[in-house]
Design a protein around this motif. Structure first.
Motif, PDB file in Angstrom:
ATOM      1  N   ILE A 380       0.975  -1.241  -0.029  1.00 22.30           N
ATOM      2  CA  ILE A 380      -0.030  -0.173   0.032  1.00 22.30           C
ATOM      3  C   ILE A 380       0.896   1.437  -0.057  1.00 22.30           C
ATOM      4  O   ILE A 380       1.693   1.390   0.884  1.00 22.30           O
ATOM      5  CB  ILE A 380      -0.917   0.076   1.277  1.00 22.30           C
ATOM      6  N   PRO A 391      -8.125   9.599  -1.397  1.00 24.16           N
ATOM      7  CA  PRO A 391      -8.474   8.509  -2.292  1.00 24.16           C
ATOM      8  C   PRO A 391      -8.033   8.881  -3.722  1.00 24.16           C
ATOM      9  O   PRO A 391      -7.803  10.162  -3.886  1.00 24.16           O
ATOM     10  CB  PRO A 391     -10.077   8.606  -2.519  1.00 24.16           C
ATOM     11  N   PRO A 392      -7.599   8.067  -4.655  1.00 23.91           N
ATOM     12  CA  PRO A 392      -7.945   6.704  -4.350  1.00 23.91           C
ATOM     13  C   PRO A 392      -6.597   5.971  -3.458  1.00 23.91           C
ATOM     14  O   PRO A 392      -5.503   6.265  -3.477  1.00 23.91           O
ATOM     15  CB  PRO A 392      -7.945   5.991  -5.796  1.00 23.91           C
ATOM     16  N   LEU A 393      -6.908   4.722  -2.789  1.00 23.15           N
ATOM     17  CA  LEU A 393      -6.006   4.035  -2.108  1.00 23.15           C
ATOM     18  C   LEU A 393      -5.077   3.240  -3.350  1.00 23.15           C
ATOM     19  O   LEU A 393      -5.545   2.835  -4.141  1.00 23.15           O
ATOM     20  CB  LEU A 393      -6.412   2.906  -1.387  1.00 23.15           C
ATOM     21  N   ARG A 394      -3.690   3.653  -3.181  1.00 20.24           N
ATOM     22  CA  ARG A 394      -2.853   3.172  -4.180  1.00 20.24           C
ATOM     23  C   ARG A 394      -2.197   1.889  -3.827  1.00 20.24           C
ATOM     24  O   ARG A 394      -1.595   1.668  -2.694  1.00 20.24           O
ATOM     25  CB  ARG A 394      -1.619   4.098  -4.559  1.00 20.24           C
ATOM     26  N   LEU A 395      -2.196   0.864  -4.672  1.00 15.67           N
ATOM     27  CA  LEU A 395      -1.841  -0.414  -4.495  1.00 15.67           C
ATOM     28  C   LEU A 395      -0.809  -0.843  -5.366  1.00 15.67           C
ATOM     29  O   LEU A 395      -0.803  -0.417  -6.737  1.00 15.67           O
ATOM     30  CB  LEU A 395      -2.828  -1.579  -4.340  1.00 15.67           C
ATOM     31  N   PRO A 423      -9.543   1.041  -5.552  1.00 17.07           N
ATOM     32  CA  PRO A 423      -8.159   1.349  -5.454  1.00 17.07           C
ATOM     33  C   PRO A 423      -7.335   1.586  -7.007  1.00 17.07           C
ATOM     34  O   PRO A 423      -8.222   0.975  -8.073  1.00 17.07           O
ATOM     35  CB  PRO A 423      -7.305   0.060  -5.036  1.00 17.07           C
TER      36      PRO A 423
END
Length: 448
Positions: A380, A391-395, A423
C-alpha cells in the motif's frame, strides 16, 4: 482410558459460572495488589476516584481507566528519570523477585517491557503447555522455533513453555537468517515449526529455488503461525499446509497472560482461536473509538482489552493492545472448550478511505483469492501516514498476466463490493517486491 485431550482439564473445562467466580476472586485480589505495589496504578485509580474496595463485580471493574502502549512508554520514561529503573512505577514485585524482562516486538517507539517473577514464569509455561497439548504436541516431539529470540515475548518464554510440556525445543531464532533455519531443520529433523506465516511462505519459496527441493522434505508435521494475522486466512493456511505437508495452527501469546490457539481443523476452515488462559487473564472488548465496553456476545467485534490476574511482576490492568478481535461464545464444533476469538487487524494499521475502514490483512485476503493470477505480494503506497487516506488508495500488486486489464476490472469490482473502495493499482512483475523473512510491512510511505 484414552490419552487426555487437555493439559489442565480442571481449569480448561470449568463451567462458565464457576470460572466467572474464580476470575472475580482473583481480580479483586489483583486490583488491591496493584494499588498497593504500583505508584502509577495508585495515582491512576486515585485520580479516577476508584478504590480497590469499589471493585465488587466485573462490571465495576469496567470503570477503571484503560491503559495503552503510549501510556506504558510514558510510565517507563518517567520511571527511568525518577528512579533509574524502567519498571519501578509499574512493577508490583520488588526488584529482587523480578527474574526476567521481555519486550514487545513492535518496531516504533520505546519497547514496552514485561516484567515477571518466578511465579509468573510458571503461569506462562502453563499457558504454552495448554496450547501445544491441544494441538497434539507431546513429550518426544521436537519443535523448531524460528521467531526472534532477542527480547521478544515469543522468544525465551516460548522456549521455556515448550520444555515445561516435556517437548524438545530447537531455539534457532530468525536472527541468523534463512540458511541457518534450514541448516538446523535438516540437522535436528523437528516435528513442528513455529514461525510467522510470511516466513513460512518465504521458506517454501526458498526450498523451491534451491534445486527444486520441496519444503515437504523437511518433515514438519505441524506449522504454528505466530506474530501475524495470516494464520487465520484460509488461503494462506492452505498454502502452508500444502507446502509443508503439515497441520496448520494459528496461535498467540508470548511472555504474558493472554494466550489462544486454533482448532485442529482443515486449513480451508478457520473457527478462530480458543482462549486458553481465562484463569490468568480477564478479556474484554471495547469500542475502538469511544472506548466503551462491548458485550462479549457471539460474533461481537471490538478492540481487545486484557488484565492479568494472579500475576506478580508487572501486571497489566485494562490494557488496550491495539488488536481488533471478533469473539464467539457459542460452543465450538471441534468440541474444545472456551471462548473463541479472531484477530481482525490492528487499530494502528487501519486506514480510512472516504469513510471506509480498510485493513492490510483484508486486502491481502482478497488478493489471495485471485491466485495464481496474482502472487499475493503487494504494498500500500501512501503519501503520508494514515489513518486518513486521500482517495484512491494506491496499491502495488504483482501479477504474471501480460495484460492485466480484465483482472483489474474484476479486482476493483470485488474491492467495491467487499471493502467499499476502488483502489488505483500499479501492476508489477512477479518477484519485484522483496520477500520478508520477518513480519511483512505492507504499508510504504513515500520518502521514508
Amino acid at each position: 482410558m484414552g490419552e487426555r485431550k487437555l493439559w489442565n482439564a480442571a481449569i480448561e473445562e470449568m463451567p462458565p459460572g464457576q470460572l466467572r467466580g474464580l476470575q472475580l476472586e482473583r481480580l479483586r485480589a489483583q486490583v488491591a495488589y496493584n494499588y498497593a505495589g504500583s505508584l502509577h496504578y495508585r495515582e491512576k485509580m486515585d485520580a479516577a476516584g476508584i478504590a480497590p474496595a469499589d471493585i465488587r463485580t466485573l462490571e465495576d471493574y469496567a470503570h477503571v481507566p484503560l491503559m495503552d502502549k503510549d501510556e506504558h512508554r510514558r510510565v517507563q520514561e518517567r520511571s527511568l528519570a525518577e528512579f533509574g529503573s524502567p519498571y519501578a512505577l509499574l512493577a508490583c514485585a520488588p526488584a529482587d523477585r523480578i527474574v526476567r524482562i521481555s519486550a514487545t516486538s513492535g518496531t516504533t517507539g520505546m519497547p514496552t517491557l514485561y516484567t515477571v517473577t518466578a511465579h509468573d514464569v510458571g503461569v506462562v509455561n502453563e499457558m504454552h503447555a495448554r496450547k501445544y497439548w491441544r494441538a497434539g504436541i507431546r513429550p518426544g516431539h521436537t519443535m523448531l522455533q524460528a521467531v526472534s529470540l532477542s527480547m521478544f515475548t515469543g522468544g525465551l518464554p516460548l522456549s521455556d513453555g515448550i520444555q515445561h510440556l516435556g517437548a524438545c525445543v530447537v531455539p534457532v531464532g530468525i536472527e541468523g537468517g534463512t540458511r541457518r533455519v534450514l541448516e538446523f531443520a535438516q540437522l535436528t529433523r523437528p516435528h513442528a515449526l513455529i514461525a510467522t506465516p510470511s516466513f513460512g511462505l518465504y521458506l517454501i519459496d526458498e526450498c523451491r529455488k534451491a534445486g527444486g527441493r520441496s519444503a515437504r522434505d523437511l518433515g514438519f508435521r505441524w506449522f504454528f503461525c505466530v506474530g501475524e494475522p495470516g494464520g487465520g486466512n484460509p488461503t494462506i493456511r492452505r498454502q502452508l499446509a500444502d507446502g509443508f505437508g503439515a497441520r496448520v495452527f494459528d496461535h498467540t501469546g508470548g511472555g504474558h497472560a493472554f494466550h489462544g490457539i486454533s482448532c485442529d481443523e482443515p486449513p480451508d476452515e478457520y473457527k478462530g482461536m480458543h482462549f486458553v488462559s481465562p484463569d490468568h487473564c480477564l478479556l474484554e472488548i471495547v469500542d475502538p473509538h469511544k472506548r466503551q465496553p462491548i458485550e462479549m456476545t457471539d460474533g461481537a467485534v471490538g478492540e481487545m482489552v486484557f488484565s492479568f490476574i494472579d500475576w506478580e511482576g508487572g501486571p497489566l490492568m485494562r490494557y488496550a493492545l491495539g488488536d481488533l478481535l471478533q469473539v464467539w461464545t457459542a460452543p465450538c464444533p471441534c468440541g474444545m472448550p472456551g471462548v473463541r476469538f479472531k484477530i481482525v487487524g490492528r487499530t494502528d494499521d487501519m486506514l480510512i478511505v472516504k469513510g471506509a475502514n480498510v485493513y492490510p490483512e483484508a486486502i491481502r485476503k482478497l488478493l489471495l483469492e485471485f491466485a495464481p493470477r496474482v502472487t499475493g505480494h503487494f504494498r500500500i503506497r501512501l503519501r503520508r501516514p494514515g489513518p486518513a487516506v486521500d482517495p484512491p488508495l494506491r496499491l502495488r500488486v504483482e501479477t504474471s498476466e501480460a495484460d492485466p486489464s480484465a483482472l483489474e476490472s474484476e479486482l476493483i469490482a470485488r474491492f467495491r463490493a467487499e471493502l467499499r473502495i476502488a483502489p488505483a493499482i500499479e501492476w508489477l512483475a512477479p518477484e519485484t517486491l522483496p520477500r520478508e523473512a520477518h513480519k511483512t510491512k505492507y504499508i510504504e510511505i513515500e520518502g521514508s
